[in-house]
Design a protein around this motif. Structure first.
Motif, PDB file in Angstrom:
ATOM      1  N   ARG A 142      -8.441  10.471 -14.263  1.00 45.07           N
ATOM      2  CA  ARG A 142      -8.368  10.859 -12.859  1.00 45.07           C
ATOM      3  C   ARG A 142      -9.746  10.854 -12.203  1.00 45.07           C
ATOM      4  O   ARG A 142      -9.888  11.212 -11.060  1.00 45.07           O
ATOM      5  N   ALA A 180       3.153  12.010  -0.770  1.00 44.64           N
ATOM      6  CA  ALA A 180       3.056  10.588  -1.122  1.00 44.64           C
ATOM      7  C   ALA A 180       4.311   9.868  -0.634  1.00 44.64           C
ATOM      8  O   ALA A 180       5.422  10.344  -0.840  1.00 44.64           O
ATOM      9  N   PRO A 181       4.123   8.746   0.044  1.00 42.28           N
ATOM     10  CA  PRO A 181       5.269   7.960   0.489  1.00 42.28           C
ATOM     11  C   PRO A 181       5.579   6.865  -0.516  1.00 42.28           C
ATOM     12  O   PRO A 181       4.799   6.621  -1.441  1.00 42.28           O
ATOM     13  N   ILE A 182       6.683   6.189  -0.335  1.00 44.86           N
ATOM     14  CA  ILE A 182       6.948   4.976  -1.117  1.00 44.86           C
ATOM     15  C   ILE A 182       6.153   3.848  -0.469  1.00 44.86           C
ATOM     16  O   ILE A 182       6.094   3.747   0.756  1.00 44.86           O
ATOM     17  N   PHE A 183       5.549   3.019  -1.294  1.00 46.42           N
ATOM     18  CA  PHE A 183       4.667   1.978  -0.761  1.00 46.42           C
ATOM     19  C   PHE A 183       5.433   0.938   0.061  1.00 46.42           C
ATOM     20  O   PHE A 183       6.635   0.745  -0.112  1.00 46.42           O
ATOM     21  N   THR A 235      -3.304   1.459 -12.523  1.00 46.29           N
ATOM     22  CA  THR A 235      -2.291   2.432 -12.922  1.00 46.29           C
ATOM     23  C   THR A 235      -0.974   1.728 -13.232  1.00 46.29           C
ATOM     24  O   THR A 235       0.061   2.026 -12.654  1.00 46.29           O
ATOM     25  N   VAL A 291       0.832  -1.205   0.000  1.00 42.79           N
ATOM     26  CA  VAL A 291       0.000   0.000   0.000  1.00 42.79           C
ATOM     27  C   VAL A 291       0.865   1.253   0.000  1.00 42.79           C
ATOM     28  O   VAL A 291       1.862   1.332   0.719  1.00 42.79           O
ATOM     29  N   ASN A 314      -3.105   3.301  -3.016  1.00 38.20           N
ATOM     30  CA  ASN A 314      -2.508   2.465  -4.068  1.00 38.20           C
ATOM     31  C   ASN A 314      -2.284   1.081  -3.491  1.00 38.20           C
ATOM     32  O   ASN A 314      -1.695   0.939  -2.415  1.00 38.20           O
ATOM     33  N   TRP A 315      -2.734   0.079  -4.188  1.00 35.41           N
ATOM     34  CA  TRP A 315      -2.745  -1.279  -3.634  1.00 35.41           C
ATOM     35  C   TRP A 315      -2.282  -2.300  -4.662  1.00 35.41           C
ATOM     36  O   TRP A 315      -2.661  -2.239  -5.829  1.00 35.41           O
ATOM     37  N   SER A 316      -1.448  -3.206  -4.219  1.00 36.15           N
ATOM     38  CA  SER A 316      -1.086  -4.339  -5.058  1.00 36.15           C
ATOM     39  C   SER A 316      -0.741  -5.528  -4.151  1.00 36.15           C
ATOM     40  O   SER A 316      -0.927  -5.465  -2.933  1.00 36.15           O
ATOM     41  N   LYS A 335      -0.551  -1.531 -10.314  1.00 32.97           N
ATOM     42  CA  LYS A 335      -1.245  -1.449  -9.022  1.00 32.97           C
ATOM     43  C   LYS A 335      -2.613  -0.838  -9.260  1.00 32.97           C
ATOM     44  O   LYS A 335      -2.857  -0.278 -10.331  1.00 32.97           O
ATOM     45  N   GLU A 383      -5.417   1.958  -7.889  1.00 33.74           N
ATOM     46  CA  GLU A 383      -5.499   3.153  -7.059  1.00 33.74           C
ATOM     47  C   GLU A 383      -6.958   3.355  -6.675  1.00 33.74           C
ATOM     48  O   GLU A 383      -7.787   3.665  -7.521  1.00 33.74           O
TER      49      GLU A 383
HETATM   50  P1  ADP Z   1       0.775   8.071  -9.684  1.00 34.30           P
HETATM   51  O1  ADP Z   1       0.523   6.740 -10.306  1.00 34.30           O
HETATM   52  O2  ADP Z   1      -0.296   8.508  -8.738  1.00 34.30           O
HETATM   53  O3  ADP Z   1       1.115   9.140 -10.669  1.00 34.30           O
HETATM   54  P2  ADP Z   1       3.133   6.825  -8.517  1.00 34.30           P
HETATM   55  O4  ADP Z   1       3.157   5.800  -9.557  1.00 34.30           O
HETATM   56  O5  ADP Z   1       4.427   7.463  -8.198  1.00 34.30           O
HETATM   57  O6  ADP Z   1       2.113   7.990  -8.825  1.00 34.30           O
HETATM   58  O7  ADP Z   1       2.574   6.156  -7.213  1.00 34.30           O
HETATM   59  C1  ADP Z   1       1.700   6.753  -6.336  1.00 34.30           C
HETATM   60  C2  ADP Z   1       1.747   5.956  -5.063  1.00 34.30           C
HETATM   61  O8  ADP Z   1       1.587   4.576  -5.375  1.00 34.30           O
HETATM   62  C3  ADP Z   1       3.058   6.063  -4.310  1.00 34.30           C
HETATM   63  O9  ADP Z   1       2.772   6.184  -2.951  1.00 34.30           O
HETATM   64  C4  ADP Z   1       3.727   4.761  -4.635  1.00 34.30           C
HETATM   65  O10 ADP Z   1       4.643   4.365  -3.639  1.00 34.30           O
HETATM   66  C5  ADP Z   1       2.538   3.828  -4.678  1.00 34.30           C
HETATM   67  N1  ADP Z   1       2.824   2.561  -5.359  1.00 34.30           N
HETATM   68  C6  ADP Z   1       3.622   2.355  -6.421  1.00 34.30           C
HETATM   69  N2  ADP Z   1       3.712   1.030  -6.684  1.00 34.30           N
HETATM   70  C7  ADP Z   1       2.930   0.392  -5.774  1.00 34.30           C
HETATM   71  C8  ADP Z   1       2.614  -0.978  -5.507  1.00 34.30           C
HETATM   72  N3  ADP Z   1       3.105  -1.954  -6.233  1.00 34.30           N
HETATM   73  N4  ADP Z   1       1.788  -1.237  -4.478  1.00 34.30           N
HETATM   74  C9  ADP Z   1       1.266  -0.255  -3.736  1.00 34.30           C
HETATM   75  N5  ADP Z   1       1.540   1.026  -3.944  1.00 34.30           N
HETATM   76  C10 ADP Z   1       2.359   1.368  -4.935  1.00 34.30           C
END
Ligand code: ADP
Ligand code: MG
Length: 695
Positions: A434, A272-275, A441, A189, A321-323, A444, A446
């Motif tokens: 959006r 936004a953090p890193i997941f 996306t 997430v 964001n979920w995977s 993953k 969203e």
């Molecule tokens: P966006 O798609 O919204 O333009 P990003 O691709 O950078 O932006 O990701 C947005 C958020 O999704 C970030 O917090 C990122 O860490 C998270 N994210 C990316 N990959 C995954 C994943 N596999 N599972 C969950 N969250 C993810």
């Protein structure tokens, strides 16, 4: 500044610290326990506790707390000093027993009827899968919170259970694809957090912001977000200093804050953090919200996490964001390069499609709250109708599969192997929409419906469970198949056929979509009050109990808490409005009217035209009477709400009647505001709040 990599996670009792500080055997035993999900022995706990305490004390900690996430949606902590008496002095001590279990009084937390005050015992139990950390000279130990009889009283326990459920089913699927090396599948997430910053001095002068986190009155300023000049705009120095400070504090806590930017509305921003894994991401998001508030006030600002702090400009949401990721580091929603990987990807993808279609109700419910009612369906956030965006390419592929047709996007030659033809596509190609509440996306999904103040625990508990449920069904089907590839093809095709109605790549904000969604038979519950009531529908009880995520008692209690909270929030907002109207707004208008009347009569005495004063005074007189009348109606509505004993009906009444009366009162007040000189109006206005951070 210290070097970032060295500073990152310095306040976290994480893996590397444990490796350094725990005796080798203990460390290995601890890791084994985590990997196999068994409970810890007292001996190991004693050693871990002592190492934790030594580490924390070296870093200046004097206290510890079991840190938990009760149903309030925020975190709770009760600080205990590390001291034990020795002779006439004290020593600093912390035992395995204190680490593993705490006994806070459970009666003052929402329990939805599970805990009566006379049997108030509750337990906090250490969750060793989340790292302990230091905050405010206190060692915080992430814990689950449950009642004496074992029912979960928090948001974390069901989340952990749902992760187990997902793991169990996803592993079965992977085995079918010959993936034996994988031992665990973990939902990942990344929670994007939106928020507003306003000047702290102005914030303190608005009772509505203080009591409810959002403005309940306020006339529109001449400028809002229409020029789109704030989104991704240059950061004001004060905001930039705040963000730097916030990042720093979060990094020390091991929260991988990554992206900071200005959002659409003036004074609105996003982080936004890193997941990471779902449970840690949940902790991190709670910490992020807490730190945002703390650090904002350090910079003379207030951070607003409410879903709708201001009318007329965008509200704040949270994108979840979920995977799913394997312990070997493979993202299961990443379309792969080889045909067999693609088949596996497609199976997981169709599982999510079916899960979302079958459980639209649960996804809607987990995005329900009084605050979020102002967003969902407004022209700024996804509507309350659940649908999925897959993008044209993926939709094209699925549709070709469904029709056993050729997909024109790729050469014919690859078609005859059925499902195994998924082409590679650039993942950044897919996110063009959006407006979708649930968008694929690239690698993953969203989920965009959550409100900004939400804990992500609830929505992820739902996501994990509904996907686990479909995967279980898929596994049952495929495990008994004699021809795996054939069965797989049929399964994917049938699933697409049955659930494609949930896929919508168009504009979710359009009026036509609402009509079309209705034709497709998709669910539309615009009000949270209505949605929440369905949480305990039989289908949902069956789902959650079967996967061991909630017991029926827990579900009933949660439904009650959600409905109660909904009513309470609207009640507090209504009472705040009444208070503001009678103490400040009516007196304010009357004062100015009196001045106008006085001026008019003086002018009349000396024979000067007094028509402007008379006109303004008459208008304000009318408006102040309107404020008074509308206040009476609102008061009456709040009193009538008290008479309802069935929660569901009460919530509906709040939504339909109290909320409507609030809007009517607001309308009168907002009409009066621009007629009164700003310095005589009791509260800072929208313009000054929204544009308060000027340097
Ligand atoms: P966006 O798609 O919204 O333009 P990003 O691709 O950078 O932006 O990701 C947005 C958020 O999704 C970030 O917090 C990122 O860490 C998270 N994210 C990316 N990959 C995954 C994943 N596999 N599972 C969950 N969250 C993810
Ligand atoms: Mg996003």
């Amino acid at each position: 500044m210290e070097k970032l990599p060295e500073m990152f996670g310095t306040n976290v009792f994480g893996d590397s610290v444990m490796q350094k500080r725990l005796p080798h055997d203990t460390y290995k035993a601890f890791k084994r326990t985590l990997a196999q999900g068994e409970s810890l022995t007292r001996e190991i706990a004693d050693v871990v506790a002592s190492a934790m305490k030594d580490w924390a004390v070296e870093k200046g900690a004097t206290h510890y707390t079991h840190w938990f996430q009760p149903m309030t949606g925020i975190t709770a902590e009760k600080h205990d000093a590390f001291i034990s008496p020795v002779g006439d002095g004290v020593i600093m001590e912390f035992s395995g027993k204190e680490l593993i279990r705490g006994e806070p009084d459970a009666s003052s937390f929402p329990s939805g009827g599970i805990r009566a005050t006379f049997e108030a015992r509750g337990y906090t139990a250490w969750d060793p899968t989340s790292y302990a950390f230091i905050k405010d000279a206190t060692l915080c130990i992430p814990t689950a919170f449950c009642s004496y009889t074992g029912e979960a009283l928090d948001k974390k326990t069901p989340l952990l259970r749902s992760m187990q459920a997902l793991n169990a089913q996803a592993i079965r699927i992977l085995k079918l694809f010959g993936n034996d090396a994988v031992k665990r599948v973990i939902p990942t997430v990344g929670a994007e957090q939106e928020y507003f910053l306003v000047d702290l001095d102005l914030f303190k002068r608005r009772p509505d912001l203080i009591y409810t986190g959002r403005t309940l009155f306020g006339a529109q300023p001449p400028k809002g977000q229409e020029l789109d000049d704030h989104y991704f705009g240059v950061l004001k120095p004060r905001v930039s200093a705040f963000m730097k400070d916030l990042d720093l504090e979060l990094w020390k806590l091991g929260v991988p804050a990554k992206t900071e930017h200005n959002e659409a509305a003036p004074a609105q921003h996003e982080l936004a953090p890193i997941f990471t894994s779902a449970n840690i991401a949940t902790d991190h998001n709670q910490l992020t919200m807490e730190m945002m508030k703390k650090i904002a006030s350090r910079h003379g600002m207030a951070c607003l996490l409410s879903e709708k702090p201001f009318n007329g400009v965008n509200g704040s949401g949270k994108h979840n964001n979920w995977s799913m990721c394997t312990d070997t580091g493979v993202n299961l929603l990443e379309p792969g390069a080889s045909p067999i990987e693609n088949a596996q990807f497609l199976l997981f993808l169709t599982a999510v499609i079916r899960a979302v279609d079958e459980h639209q109700d649960l996804l809607r419910i987990c995005a329900a709250s009084a605050g979020n009612d102002h967003r969902l369906g407004g022209n700024e956030a996804p509507p309350a109708i659940i649908s999925m965006f897959l993008g044209d390419e993926l939709t094209g592929i699925l549709s070709a599969l469904e029709k056993e047709d050729e997909y024109s996007g790729i050469p014919k030659r690859e078609m005859n192997i059925g499902v195994n033809f998924m082409p590679r596509f650039p993942s950044d190609n897919t996110d063009r929409n959006r407006t979708s509440p649930f968008a694929f996306t690239g690698n993953k999904f969203e989920f965009r419906m959550l409100g900004s103040s939400f804990s992500v625990a609830g929505p992820n508990t739902v996501l994990n469970t509904i996907v686990a449920d479909v995967l279980e069904d898929f596994a049952n089907e495929l495990e008994k198949a004699r021809n795996f590839t054939g069965a797989l093809n049929t399964l994917i095709r049938d699933t697409i056929r049955e659930h494609k109605r949930i896929i919508f790549n168009g504009n979710n904000y359009s009026r036509e979509w609402v009509d079309e969604a209705r034709e497709r038979g998709l669910l539309d519950w615009p009000s949270s009050a209505e949605a929440i009531a369905h949480f305990t529908d039989e289908k949902n009880i069956r789902l959650f109990t079967r996967h061991g995520v909630y017991t029926e008692v827990e579900m009933k209690s949660r439904r009650e808490i959600m409905l109660e909270t909904y009513c309470k929030i609207l009640r507090i907002e209504a009472l705040t409005m009444l208070d503001m109207a009678s103490r400040d707004i009516i007196p304010g208008i009357l004062n100015y009217s009196a001045k106008l009347a006085g001026d008019a009569s003086i002018k009349a005495q000396i024979g000067i035209d007094d028509s402007l004063e008379r006109k303004l005074c008459a208008r304000l007189s009318k408006l102040s009477s309107c404020v008074d009348e509308k206040s009476d109606s609102l008061r009456l509505a709040v009193e009538s709400a008290n008479e309802y004993t069935v929660l569901e009906e009460k919530a509906k009444f709040y939504r339909e009647r109290v909320f409507a009366a609030m809007n009517e009162l607001r309308e009168c007040v907002d009409m009066a505001e621009p007629l009164v000189p700003a310095k005589l109006w009791p509260y800072p206005n929208y313009g000054s709040l929204l544009f308060s951070i000027s340097d």
